[in-house]
Motif scaffolding. Structure first.
Motif, PDB file in Angstrom:
ATOM      1  N   GLU A   1       0.860  -1.190   0.000  1.00 11.50           N
ATOM      2  CA  GLU A   1       0.000   0.000   0.000  1.00 11.50           C
ATOM      3  C   GLU A   1       0.891   1.233   0.000  1.00 11.50           C
ATOM      4  N   SER A   2       0.438   2.283  -0.688  1.00  6.14           N
ATOM      5  CA  SER A   2       1.235   3.514  -0.708  1.00  6.14           C
ATOM      6  C   SER A   2       1.272   4.127   0.688  1.00  6.14           C
ATOM      7  N   ARG A   3       2.265   4.971   0.926  1.00  5.28           N
ATOM      8  CA  ARG A   3       2.327   5.665   2.214  1.00  5.28           C
ATOM      9  C   ARG A   3       1.077   6.510   2.432  1.00  5.28           C
ATOM     10  N   LYS A   4       0.592   7.134   1.370  1.00 14.95           N
ATOM     11  CA  LYS A   4      -0.615   7.965   1.488  1.00 14.95           C
ATOM     12  C   LYS A   4      -1.785   7.147   2.038  1.00 14.95           C
TER      13      LYS A   4
ATOM     14  N   ALA B   1      -8.549   9.820   1.304  1.00 15.99           N
ATOM     15  CA  ALA B   1      -7.896   9.155   2.434  1.00 15.99           C
ATOM     16  C   ALA B   1      -8.514   7.768   2.615  1.00 15.99           C
ATOM     17  N   SER B   2      -7.705   6.807   3.064  1.00  9.67           N
ATOM     18  CA  SER B   2      -8.204   5.439   3.253  1.00  9.67           C
ATOM     19  C   SER B   2      -8.679   5.176   4.675  1.00  9.67           C
ATOM     20  N   TRP B   3      -7.997   5.823   5.636  1.00 12.19           N
ATOM     21  CA  TRP B   3      -8.262   5.523   7.044  1.00 12.19           C
ATOM     22  C   TRP B   3      -8.737   6.770   7.789  1.00 12.19           C
ATOM     23  N   VAL B   4      -9.684   6.586   8.698  1.00 13.01           N
ATOM     24  CA  VAL B   4     -10.006   7.622   9.689  1.00 13.01           C
ATOM     25  C   VAL B   4      -9.962   6.991  11.073  1.00 13.01           C
ATOM     26  N   LYS B   5      -9.719   7.827  12.053  1.00 12.80           N
ATOM     27  CA  LYS B   5      -9.658   7.348  13.442  1.00 12.80           C
ATOM     28  C   LYS B   5     -10.727   8.045  14.271  1.00 12.80           C
ATOM     29  N   ILE B   6     -11.512   7.226  14.961  1.00 13.37           N
ATOM     30  CA  ILE B   6     -12.516   7.718  15.902  1.00 13.37           C
ATOM     31  C   ILE B   6     -11.965   7.487  17.299  1.00 13.37           C
TER      32      ILE B   6
ATOM     33  N   HIS C   1       2.023   2.759   9.751  1.00 15.80           N
ATOM     34  CA  HIS C   1       0.946   3.742   9.560  1.00 15.80           C
ATOM     35  C   HIS C   1       1.264   4.956  10.415  1.00 15.80           C
ATOM     36  N   ILE C   2       0.786   6.131  10.006  1.00 10.52           N
ATOM     37  CA  ILE C   2       0.923   7.323  10.842  1.00 10.52           C
ATOM     38  C   ILE C   2      -0.463   7.901  11.116  1.00 10.52           C
ATOM     39  N   VAL C   3      -0.593   8.536  12.269  1.00 10.55           N
ATOM     40  CA  VAL C   3      -1.859   9.153  12.673  1.00 10.55           C
ATOM     41  C   VAL C   3      -1.657  10.659  12.722  1.00 10.55           C
ATOM     42  N   ILE C   4      -2.497  11.403  12.016  1.00 12.45           N
ATOM     43  CA  ILE C   4      -2.404  12.869  12.049  1.00 12.45           C
ATOM     44  C   ILE C   4      -3.803  13.435  12.295  1.00 12.45           C
TER      45      ILE C   4
ATOM     46  N   ALA D   1      -4.811  20.364   3.368  1.00 13.63           N
ATOM     47  CA  ALA D   1      -3.764  19.954   4.323  1.00 13.63           C
ATOM     48  C   ALA D   1      -3.445  18.472   4.143  1.00 13.63           C
ATOM     49  N   PHE D   2      -4.493  17.638   3.974  1.00 14.85           N
ATOM     50  CA  PHE D   2      -4.240  16.212   3.744  1.00 14.85           C
ATOM     51  C   PHE D   2      -3.469  16.013   2.433  1.00 14.85           C
ATOM     52  N   CYS D   3      -3.891  16.737   1.394  1.00 15.45           N
ATOM     53  CA  CYS D   3      -3.258  16.545   0.085  1.00 15.45           C
ATOM     54  C   CYS D   3      -1.791  16.975   0.105  1.00 15.45           C
ATOM     55  N   ARG D   4      -1.477  18.020   0.873  1.00 12.41           N
ATOM     56  CA  ARG D   4      -0.064  18.434   0.990  1.00 12.41           C
ATOM     57  C   ARG D   4       0.764  17.324   1.636  1.00 12.41           C
ATOM     58  N   ILE D   5       0.185  16.684   2.649  1.00 15.58           N
ATOM     59  CA  ILE D   5       0.897  15.578   3.320  1.00 15.58           C
ATOM     60  C   ILE D   5       1.090  14.431   2.318  1.00 15.58           C
ATOM     61  N   ALA D   6       0.030  14.125   1.562  1.00 17.08           N
ATOM     62  CA  ALA D   6       0.120  13.031   0.574  1.00 17.08           C
ATOM     63  C   ALA D   6       1.197  13.335  -0.464  1.00 17.08           C
ATOM     64  N   GLU D   7       1.275  14.599  -0.908  1.00 14.16           N
ATOM     65  CA  GLU D   7       2.303  14.969  -1.891  1.00 14.16           C
ATOM     66  C   GLU D   7       3.699  14.825  -1.317  1.00 14.16           C
ATOM     67  N   GLU D   8       3.860  15.263  -0.045  1.00 12.60           N
ATOM     68  CA  GLU D   8       5.173  15.122   0.592  1.00 12.60           C
ATOM     69  C   GLU D   8       5.576  13.653   0.620  1.00 12.60           C
ATOM     70  N   LEU D   9       4.605  12.772   0.844  1.00  5.37           N
ATOM     71  CA  LEU D   9       4.938  11.346   0.975  1.00  5.37           C
ATOM     72  C   LEU D   9       5.250  10.710  -0.373  1.00  5.37           C
TER      73      LEU D   9
END
Ligand code: C5P
Length: 242
Positions: free
Chosen positions: A8-11, A36-41, A217-220, A233-241
């Motif tokens: 799986e990609s880092r994103k 995004a693939s994952w969310v955290k509750i 996995h990372i949690v942000i 903000a999410f897309c900037r993180i995905a681009e960095e990765l």
């Protein structure tokens, strides 16, 4: 043998922590669906909206990390993990400091709950030391040994209990990866894109550093949910990765 997370990609291994009011969390989740693939509750939303929210997020195509950090006697934790699995959670947490029998009970509960709904067993994670803690707050809790020694010792308990992996800061991820092998889940909160506010987090790294250190996995949370434009903000993180 290939590390299976590399498939799986880092994103797709970035978990967005929705620790905000429900309206905002739902709006962000709607806009990030398919991105995004994952969310955290966590407790903030779960105690208000319970399993309905999990079902809604699953319907939008998300994998759901239910982060309730179980810490109770084994009988209670087995039931909690069974209920969490039955609610459709794909990942759940418990405190490693609850001990090996408690974590074994959680694993049994997760397996039973998944079997009851004919689903795959959720990823079971042991919290080592909260990423908001530093050596001072750790010492205040009666732990004299250095942070990394404590994290590694607690990770040993998670391995002994046969759960899927641990939650720890990106600072300890390299030592954990070396110790736990390539297939262990090592999920890291305490992740801050360069220039983001730390908030209450103490042991932090950037998204790329966290993966380079061995996170699966990372949690942000707040760097996305508190941004003027959370989707950007999410897309900037995905681009960095990438
Ligand atoms: O907003 P922020 O990015 O700091 O959110 C981090 C998330 O990870 C929060 O939901 C918090 O509950 C969770 N977490 C943590 N440290 C741990 C385990 C979970 O910060 N050790």
């Amino acid at each position: 043998m290939l590390n299976h997370f590399n498939e799986e990609s880092r994103k797709d291994r970035v978990i967005v922590a929705l620790d905000c009011e429900a309206d905002k969390a739902i709006a962000i989740a709607y806009e990030l669906a398919g991105v995004a693939s994952w969310v955290k509750i966590g407790m903030t939303l779960y105690y208000a909206y319970g399993t309905d929210l999990i079902k809604m997020l699953k319907q939008r195509g998300y994998k759901v990390f239910l982060d309730l950090k179980f810490h109770d006697i084994p009988h209670q934790v087995e039931g909690a993990a069974r209920s969490a699995a039955e609610s459709g959670a794909d990942m759940l947490t418990m405190h490693t400091s609850g001990g090996v029998p408690m974590m074994e009970a959680a694993q049994r509960g997760a397996i039973a709950g998944a079997s009851n709904i004919g689903s795959s067993v959720p990823v079971t994670l042991g919290i080592t030391v909260l990423t908001s803690m530093d050596e001072t707050t750790l010492n205040q809790c009666g732990v004299a040994r250095p942070m990394q020694d404590q994290v590694l010792a607690l990770a040993d308990l998670a391995v002994d209990a046969g759960i899927s992996g641990v939650v720890a800061s990106p600072i300890e991820a390299a030592a954990l990866r070396a110790k736990m092998g390539e297939n262990a889940y090592i999920v890291c909160p305490g992740v801050r894109p360069a220039g983001s506010a730390l908030g209450d987090q103490s042991r932090v790294a950037t998204p790329s550093q966290a993966f380079d250190n061995g996170a699966s996995h990372i949690v942000i949370g707040r760097p996305i949910t508190d941004a003027d434009d959370p989707i950007a903000a999410f897309c900037r993180i995905a681009e960095e990765l990438n």
